[in-house]
Design an enzyme around this catalytic site. Structure first.
Site, short mmCIF file in Angstrom:
data_model
loop_
_atom_site.label_atom_id
_atom_site.label_comp_id
_atom_site.label_asym_id
_atom_site.label_seq_id
_atom_site.Cartn_x
_atom_site.Cartn_y
_atom_site.Cartn_z
N ASP A 442 0.87 -1.17 0.00
CA ASP A 442 0.00 0.00 0.00
C ASP A 442 0.91 1.22 0.00
O ASP A 442 1.70 1.41 0.91
CB ASP A 442 -0.87 -0.03 1.26
N ASP A 696 -7.10 -3.45 2.52
CA ASP A 696 -5.83 -4.17 2.57
C ASP A 696 -6.01 -5.62 3.00
O ASP A 696 -5.15 -6.45 2.72
CB ASP A 696 -4.88 -3.51 3.57
#
Length: 1010
Positions: A442, A696
């Site tokens: 990320d 995520d």
């Protein structure tokens, strides 16, 4: 982070602002135009405050949750079923069962069952402990108290404390500040007059910033006990935590009030900055969105363990070949000696002590040659069973536990800022850390720790990124953001003194957009100076917090937000801006839009979004010079590692404006239609945010190795991860150091276990060839059982936990040294074949050297078996000692202590009169030949291994061997702090930095916005 931006022109000419256009999130008229109608046949019917009638026809799920896997009744069968998913366990179960048959009993029945029982019991105890912890957590969760409205309480309706597990769909629940919500609830009322409630969804989607939710105006002022008869029709339970579709029908009214995602609060959220909130439960227990998303972490297996199955199949093939060979040779021997079987010890056909009904001798222990071949094959499988090392699975679990301990205790992976240690949440994939080939990360919250600050901007094509001009915000101001921001003095001058210039107007518009186009909620508190107020900006995005803080530092201070307007202190003057329309940022549109009514009665539209989104819709033929300058500045900002935004400098954008019914009526009833909608609309693009949180989790769970960052963005990703750490920069030592060590150690341990057990099995095989293929063994059954459990297990576990082929400094200095794990150099089929060849040689040395020395003597087989047992144990431990890189007292104690323990066990076994081989070891241990044979076996057996190591290290060294020799060549200090460049070594490195992921500490620096 930086933002590139340009101010917009006036979007709409001045005009009077109609009161009807003031937006109210709590009003029923603000249903999304795209929201589909909810059909009654698909709806769940919830009667407000009447849980009994709500659950009367359909018994909805209770609010009790259960994360435990087992119950006292199901633990034993279910746990055994799960354990026997490992085919190796099934194999040893079959072996144990076969050994119970009289025709196939080679070992004692208890001895044959003990290894499998030990493994099953140890694993069951571990699983039981873990499930007990889950049961304890479930009891604590279900036993928490909530305030539930009881209409039948003494003295009238009142909220009574109720355990969470007793809350039902339809109950009205009251939650106070800092309390967690017990279920998914539709808000009915809050302590705020506007019906707003602030919730933190940290435990749900990992976001630590506050989110706003609203109660409908129709229920806000009505006491909850008077809402009896109201009905909510909502969609059926689903996993979408960002969506909700429902409507509310009040008693006595025919219209249905639409409900959306802003009207529901979910289980697991916490109420913040709101004194109290009241809601009605629509989903409870396992039907809540949090529990529906709690699918559990998928079972992962390491790459090494997967490859180990391949070698296990090869070992099974070798086992079948050995057993088939013994069975075939046994059949040949039986056919050759068929006439002599009558008097043979193991094969005579008649039992001369028993007669049948016809007075003939009964058949004794003989079923014909064909049956004997089958029996011999199965007996050989029992005797050679440890060719498949059952102890390897327990050893791997213990090694992983030890490796995890040292990773957790590593002070270099300890984050002092958050006081968090490294977390190892999945013990079965430690070694995968040393074989990573691709890293997907990320790029926003994870890298920036969700700590953003305003650094530079491009406004109307002019670059404001000169760090030398930045100073702390100055001036005697009443309002001060909690987070200090450095300001560019040129921008400060333009804002304050350049109002009459075009660039000055553009700059003011830019910071006005920063202050208005957001969902930030300002929390005003008293500061150290009683004359000044400190503003803590709370919001769903740290990027927005940084942008609003930057606007405040430049004089555009957001001081108040309600559902219909915001108040901004513009250069010391409070101004009210009405929020006429708001379209929040979403992952599909990647933009946020707000329409504001200004104090001068003008209306402006501000839009912020991703650069890819905005550049895709702007008209690039309009003001192309500004566009090109903005793109150039974007590139320069991003090349510095800053998160970038795009501000469209008065660029024309195709735009669809959504207007609700009341506003449309007002437009057509006034002259707004002619005045405003014939003009082109201009859009300002501010920022695009990528959030870190629930998005995520699926990526982490599906990855071979999922690593979460326990930082500002919450713990959802951490809870779903295999490993968790406090700083992104810890990834470098985690992979390059611990990953390398874990892979190298585990790979060696697996191969060593294969070699160690194969050597012992081949010794048994050589003996069978000299006993008429009867599968009798000179080595006692207890030594066969204890060989892989006691005699040789401890040293390999200790070495796999403590040994280090290279120092930390060397591994960090030369990224090429990570390459062997990626290329599988420490564990592959070639090495497996080599160690199997070595095991054949060493087993031959162990067997034939003593055999040839004693073959014409009167030594008994038990004494010779003890000699073989000791020689094998000594040989495999010397083999291990030769491969140890870094010695310590624990390693010494494990290796040499293992040999001593074996000696003691053999002496104890031979001291028990009821066991075969009584006093056997004492008959030979006092002779010089015994000791000379142990030495000869060790020397001869180690010749190939020693020669191969010497040849490899001197003529074809690997990168690791080169680096190791480099460490040895330095003095005591440089042995752990080598400064010699790898390229100075005379050998060519096989690693290539281009094949590795980039490693840098720059990612851990504080990033900035706009």
């Amino acid at each position: 982070m930086s933002s590139d931006s340009a101010p917009v022109g006036r979007l709409l000419p001045p005009a009077p602002l109609p009161p009807a256009m003031a937006e109210d999130h709590g009003s029923s008229r603000h249903m999304s135009a795209s929201q589909k109608e909810l059909g009654d046949e698909d709806a769940r019917v919830v009667r407000v405050g009447d849980a009994a009638r709500t659950n009367e026809r359909l018994d909805f799920a209770g609010n009790a949750v259960r994360t435990a896997k087992y119950s006292p009744l199901t633990f034993l069968p279910r746990n055994l079923f799960e354990q026997f998913h490992r085919l190796a366990y099934v194999y040893f179960l079959v072996i144990a069962v076969l050994n119970q048959l009289p025709q196939l009993a080679v070992f004692g029945r208890g001895a044959s069952v003990m290894p499998l029982a030990f493994v099953l019991i140890v694993t069951a105890v571990k699983d039981a402990y873990e499930d007990w912890r889950r049961h304890r957590s479930d009891r604590a969760e279900n036993g928490r108290l909530a305030a539930v409205l009881s209409p039948d309480a003494t003295g009238g309706a009142q909220f009574l404390p109720t355990k969470w597990k007793h809350v039902r769909v339809g109950d009205v629940v009251r939650v106070v500040s800092d309390e967690s919500l017990p279920a998914d609830m539709v808000l009915l009322a809050t302590s705020e007059p506007t019906g707003v409630a602030y919730v933190q969804t940290l435990n749900l989607d990992g976001e630590s910033n506050l989110k706003t939710r609203y109660a409908k105006q129709e229920t806000l002022s009505t006491p909850p006990e008077r809402l009896a008869g109201a009905v909510i029709r909502c969609e059926r339970p689903n996993r979408n935590i960002y969506g909700f579709q429902a409507n509310l029908e009040l008693e006595g009214e025919s219209r249905r009030i639409p409900l959306g995602p802003s009207n529901i609060v979910l289980r697991g959220c916490e109420l913040k900055n709101t004194a109290w909130a009241i809601g009605v439960v629509v989903y409870a227990g396992r039907e809540t969105k949090a529990m529906l998303n709690n699918a559990g972490t998928p079972k992962k297996r390491s790459r090494l363990e997967t490859h180990m199955n391949r070698e296990t199949l090869f070992l099974s093939a070798i086992l079948i070949v050995l057993c088939s060979l013994v069975a075939t040779l046994s059949g040949v021997w039986l056919r050759t000696h068929e006439e002599e079987l009558e008097l043979a010890q193991f094969f005579h056909k008649k039992d001369y002590l028993k007669r049948d009904e016809n007075n003939d001798y009964e058949n004794y222990n003989y079923y014909g040659i064909a049956a004997q071949i089958v029996f011999i094959f199965l007996m050989a499988v029992i005797v050679f069973q440890i060719m498949i090392p059952i102890s390897l699975y327990i050893s791997m679990e213990l090694v992983r536990l030890g490796q995890a301990y040292f990773m957790i205790r590593d002070t270099r992976l300890f984050d002092e800022s958050s006081n968090t240690r490294f977390q190892c949440r999945a013990l079965n994939i430690n070694e995968d850390l040393g074989q990573i080939k691709c890293i997907f990360s990320d790029k926003t919250g994870t890298l920036t720790q969700n700590k953003m600050e305003f650094r530079c901007a491009s406004i109307d094509g002019v670059d404001y990124s000169d760090i030398a001009r930045q100073r702390p915000a100055e001036g005697d101001r009443i309002w001060a953001p909690k987070v200090s921001v450095n300001t560019d003095q040129e921008l400060v001058r333009l804002i304050r003194d350049g109002g009459d210039t075009e660039q000055g107007r553009q700059t003011r518009e830019f910071f006005l957009a920063l202050a208005t186009c957001n969902t930030i909620v300002p929390m005003v508190t008293d500061g150290p100076d009683p004359k000044k107020k400190v503003i803590d900006y709370q919001g769903e995005s740290p990027d927005e917090q940084a942008l609003v803080s930057a606007a405040a530092a430049y004089g555009f201070v957001l001081v108040e937000r309600t559902s219909g307007h915001i108040v901004i202190d513009v250069l010391g003057e409070k101004q009210r801006y009405d929020v006429l329309g708001l379209h929040e940022f979403d992952s599909d549109r990647k933009r946020m839009s707000v329409i504001i009514g200004c104090p001068d009665k003008s209306v402006k539209l501000f839009v912020k979004g991703a650069d890819s989104s905005m550049f895709g819709v702007i008209d690039k033929t309009f003001n192309s010079d500004v566009i090109q300058a903005t793109e150039k500045h974007l590139h320069s900002y991003s090349s510095l590692g800053l998160r970038t935004l795009v501000i469209d400098p008065q660029l024309r954008v195709p735009l669809a404006l959504i207007i609700d019914g009341n506003s449309l009526v007002y437009i057509f009833d006034t002259d707004w239609e002619e005045k405003n909608f014939s003009y082109p609309l201009f859009v300002k693009n501010l920022i695009r945010i990528m959030f870190s949180g629930a998005n995520d989790v699926s990526m982490i769970q599906m990855a071979d190795v999922g690593i979460g960052i326990s930082g500002q963005e919450g713990r959802q990703a951490v809870m779903a991860s295999d490993f968790a750490m406090g700083q992104f920069r810890f990834l470098v030592p985690l992979l390059l150091v611990h990953g390398h060590w874990n892979y190298q150690r585990m790979a060696y341990m697996i191969l060593y276990n294969f070699y160690r057990n194969a050597t012992f099995v081949f010794v048994l095989f050589w003996y069978v060839l000299y006993t008429g293929f009867t599968l009798t063994t000179a080595i006692t059954e207890w030594s066969s059982v204890l060989y892989s459990v006691i005699y040789t297990a401890v040293p390999t576990i200790v070495v796999a936990i403590l040994d280090k082929d290279l120092s930390r400094r060397t591994l960090l200095k030369y990224a090429q040294l990570y390459g062997p794990g990626q290329r599988e150099e420490n564990y592959n089929l070639r090495l497996f074949i080599f160690i199997m060849m070595d095991s054949v040689w060493q087993s031959a040395a162990c067997f034939f050297i003593p055999y040839l020395a004693y073959r014409k003597s009167v030594i008994d087989s038990s004494s010779l078996g003890d000699l073989w047992t000791l020689s094998v144990v000594i040989l495999v431990n010397i083999h291990l000692a030769m491969d140890v890189i870094r010695w310590n007292w624990i390693t010494h104690a494990a290796i040499w202590g293992s040999i001593v323990a074996t000696w003691i066990c053999v002496m104890i076994i031979d001291s028990i009169p009821i066991l075969p081989g009584f006093w056997a070891i004492y008959k030979v241990m006092g002779t010089g030949l015994f000791w000379a044979l142990l030495l000869a076996v060790t020397v001869v057996g180690m010749i190939p291994h020693f020669a191969a190591k010497a040849f490899t290290e001197y003529f074809t060294p690997s990168d690791i061997q080169i680096a190791r020799e480099m460490e040895k060549s330095q003095d005591t200090h440089d042995a752990t702090h080598p400064e010699v460049q790898m390229s100075s070594i005379g050998y060519k490195m096989t690693g290539n930095l281009g094949n590795f992921f980039p490693v840098t500490d720059a990612a851990d620096k504080r990033n900035t916005v706009v």
